[in-house]
Scaffold this motif. Structure first.
Motif, PDB file in Angstrom:
ATOM      1  N   LEU A 121       1.053  -1.229   0.013  1.00 40.89           N
ATOM      2  CA  LEU A 121      -0.040   0.121   0.213  1.00 40.89           C
ATOM      3  C   LEU A 121       0.979   1.099  -0.053  1.00 40.89           C
ATOM      4  N   GLY A 122       2.090   1.241  -0.118  1.00 42.35           N
ATOM      5  CA  GLY A 122       3.120   2.018  -0.278  1.00 42.35           C
ATOM      6  C   GLY A 122       3.303   2.824   1.178  1.00 42.35           C
ATOM      7  N   GLY A 123       3.023   2.149   2.071  1.00 45.28           N
ATOM      8  CA  GLY A 123       3.418   2.736   3.717  1.00 45.28           C
ATOM      9  C   GLY A 123       2.897   4.251   3.893  1.00 45.28           C
ATOM     10  N   ALA A 124       1.917   4.585   2.808  1.00 48.89           N
ATOM     11  CA  ALA A 124       1.365   5.940   3.171  1.00 48.89           C
ATOM     12  C   ALA A 124       0.143   5.771   4.306  1.00 48.89           C
ATOM     13  N   THR A 125      -0.307   4.667   4.148  1.00 47.36           N
ATOM     14  CA  THR A 125      -1.630   4.201   5.344  1.00 47.36           C
ATOM     15  C   THR A 125      -1.104   4.234   6.524  1.00 47.36           C
ATOM     16  N   THR A 126      -1.385   5.071   7.542  1.00 44.87           N
ATOM     17  CA  THR A 126      -0.818   4.863   8.916  1.00 44.87           C
ATOM     18  C   THR A 126      -0.965   3.527   9.436  1.00 44.87           C
ATOM     19  N   SER A 127      -2.250   3.123   9.558  1.00 42.01           N
ATOM     20  CA  SER A 127      -2.673   1.864  10.231  1.00 42.01           C
ATOM     21  C   SER A 127      -3.516   0.878   9.406  1.00 42.01           C
ATOM     22  N   ILE A 128      -3.319  -0.246   9.369  1.00 46.21           N
ATOM     23  CA  ILE A 128      -3.925  -1.310   8.675  1.00 46.21           C
ATOM     24  C   ILE A 128      -4.025  -2.554   9.232  1.00 46.21           C
ATOM     25  N   ALA A 129      -4.943  -3.510   8.883  1.00 44.18           N
ATOM     26  CA  ALA A 129      -5.224  -4.820   9.458  1.00 44.18           C
ATOM     27  C   ALA A 129      -5.099  -5.607   8.110  1.00 44.18           C
ATOM     28  N   TYR A 130      -4.456  -6.801   8.413  1.00 42.70           N
ATOM     29  CA  TYR A 130      -4.191  -7.635   7.043  1.00 42.70           C
ATOM     30  C   TYR A 130      -5.299  -8.876   7.943  1.00 42.70           C
ATOM     31  N   LEU A 131      -6.505  -8.868   7.316  1.00 43.89           N
ATOM     32  CA  LEU A 131      -7.402  -9.966   7.813  1.00 43.89           C
ATOM     33  C   LEU A 131      -7.306 -11.153   6.989  1.00 43.89           C
ATOM     34  N   ASN A 132      -6.564 -12.331   7.456  1.00 44.94           N
ATOM     35  CA  ASN A 132      -6.523 -13.464   6.989  1.00 44.94           C
ATOM     36  C   ASN A 132      -7.536 -14.609   6.955  1.00 44.94           C
TER      37      ASN A 132
END
Length: 301
Positions: A121-132
């Motif tokens: 995502l380019g590291g521009a998004t501060t916070s993410i969740a990867y939902l497996n």
């Protein structure tokens, strides 16, 4: 000093290996079958590194380090309870670091997938969740640009959250857990037919089987609920859906968004959060977890 980094995603059936060069360019990728058991996992990791370095025309000694994602509980480079690999306990970072002579970092596979998602995502998004959404259900978390493991390494284990106290009893012995609805193993458990797989349930649903359609609807509701839990507790900017069941692609994405729209119609507050727009699908075929493994900090397990 070399900037080349190697990442391994060790799963129950395969090892996905990548070698990243300058500017994180993907120089080589290999997928090899995995051998179960502690010795087999070590041998499989070595074979994958040999293959990917040979393809890139470099030596393991040229790499800045190797990152590894693997199922199970991981602490200090030690893997425990990786049941689908028949590994009870393995000091993987020490064993491979001594063999290769380069720093080795080891992390839970869903956590490295979160790192890979953040990278893509380019590291521009501060916070993410990867939902497996695969055989099981769990989330890897990047908060304020950092991997969040929690106090005891259990952050993101949302599959154990019960959403229906009268629902089906899951593998963890608790009724109505998210994982029972929104995972391949949970769908098969509900289906209750020996030798079945999640694809059999989905095929039956498309053919008009009422029970299978009910289980498929539960999958969509479970994924939507998982997104709701992640947004309401952590307010992550993005929830990336990955794992085997995302082979459904937009059937899964649209189904989860449809459930969310139903909630939003009754709740202006939920509507204000725009949860559906925060969901994205993992890019098909990308070695997300292996890339995330390569991005692990060297020198830590």
């Amino acid at each position: 000093m070399s900037t080349a980094r190697i990442g391994l995603d060790i799963g129950g059936t395969k090892v996905d290996a990548v070698l990243l060069g300058d500017d994180d360019a993907l120089l080589a990728r290999r997928r090899l079958p995995v051998i179960r058991g502690a010795e087999g996992v070590v041998a499989s990791a070595c074979a994958a590194v040999d293959a990917v370095t040979a393809d890139a025309g470099v030596s393991i000694a040229d790499a800045a380090g190797v990152g590894i994602g693997i199922p199970g509980a991981v602490r200090g480079g030690v893997v425990e309870h990786a049941l689908n690999l028949d590994v009870e306990r393995l000091a993987l970072a020490d064993v491979l670091g001594e063999r290769w002579g380069v720093p080795v970092a080891v992390e839970n596979d869903v956590n490295v997938a979160a790192l890979g998602a953040w990278h893509l995502l380019g590291g521009a998004t501060t916070s993410i969740a990867y939902l497996n959404v695969g055989t099981g259900l769990a989330a890897g978390l990047i908060l304020d640009g950092r991997l969040w493991r929690g106090g005891r390494g259990a952050a993101g284990e949302i599959g154990h959250i019960s959403i229906d106290p009268s629902g089906p009893v899951g593998a963890d012995g608790l009724p109505g857990g998210l994982e029972t609805y929104a995972s391949g193993s949970g769908m098969v458990l509900q289906w209750g037919r020996d030798g079945a797989a999640a694809v059999d349930v989905l095929t039956a649903a498309r053919a008009g089987d009422a029970r299978a359609q009910q289980i498929r609807a539960g999958l969509m509701h479970g994924v939507a609920t998982a997104v709701r839990v992640l947004v309401l507790t952590l307010d992550v900017d993005r929830v990336m859906l990955g794992g085997g069941l995302t082979g459904l692609r937009y059937e899964l994405l649209d189904g989860a968004r449809r459930v969310i729209r139903g909630w939003e119609a009754s709740s202006p507050f939920l509507a204000s959060l725009d949860m559906g727009a925060r969901i994205v699908l993992a890019p098909h075929g990308e070695p997300i977890a292996a890339i995330g493994a390569a991005k692990l900090e060297v020198g830590r397990g």
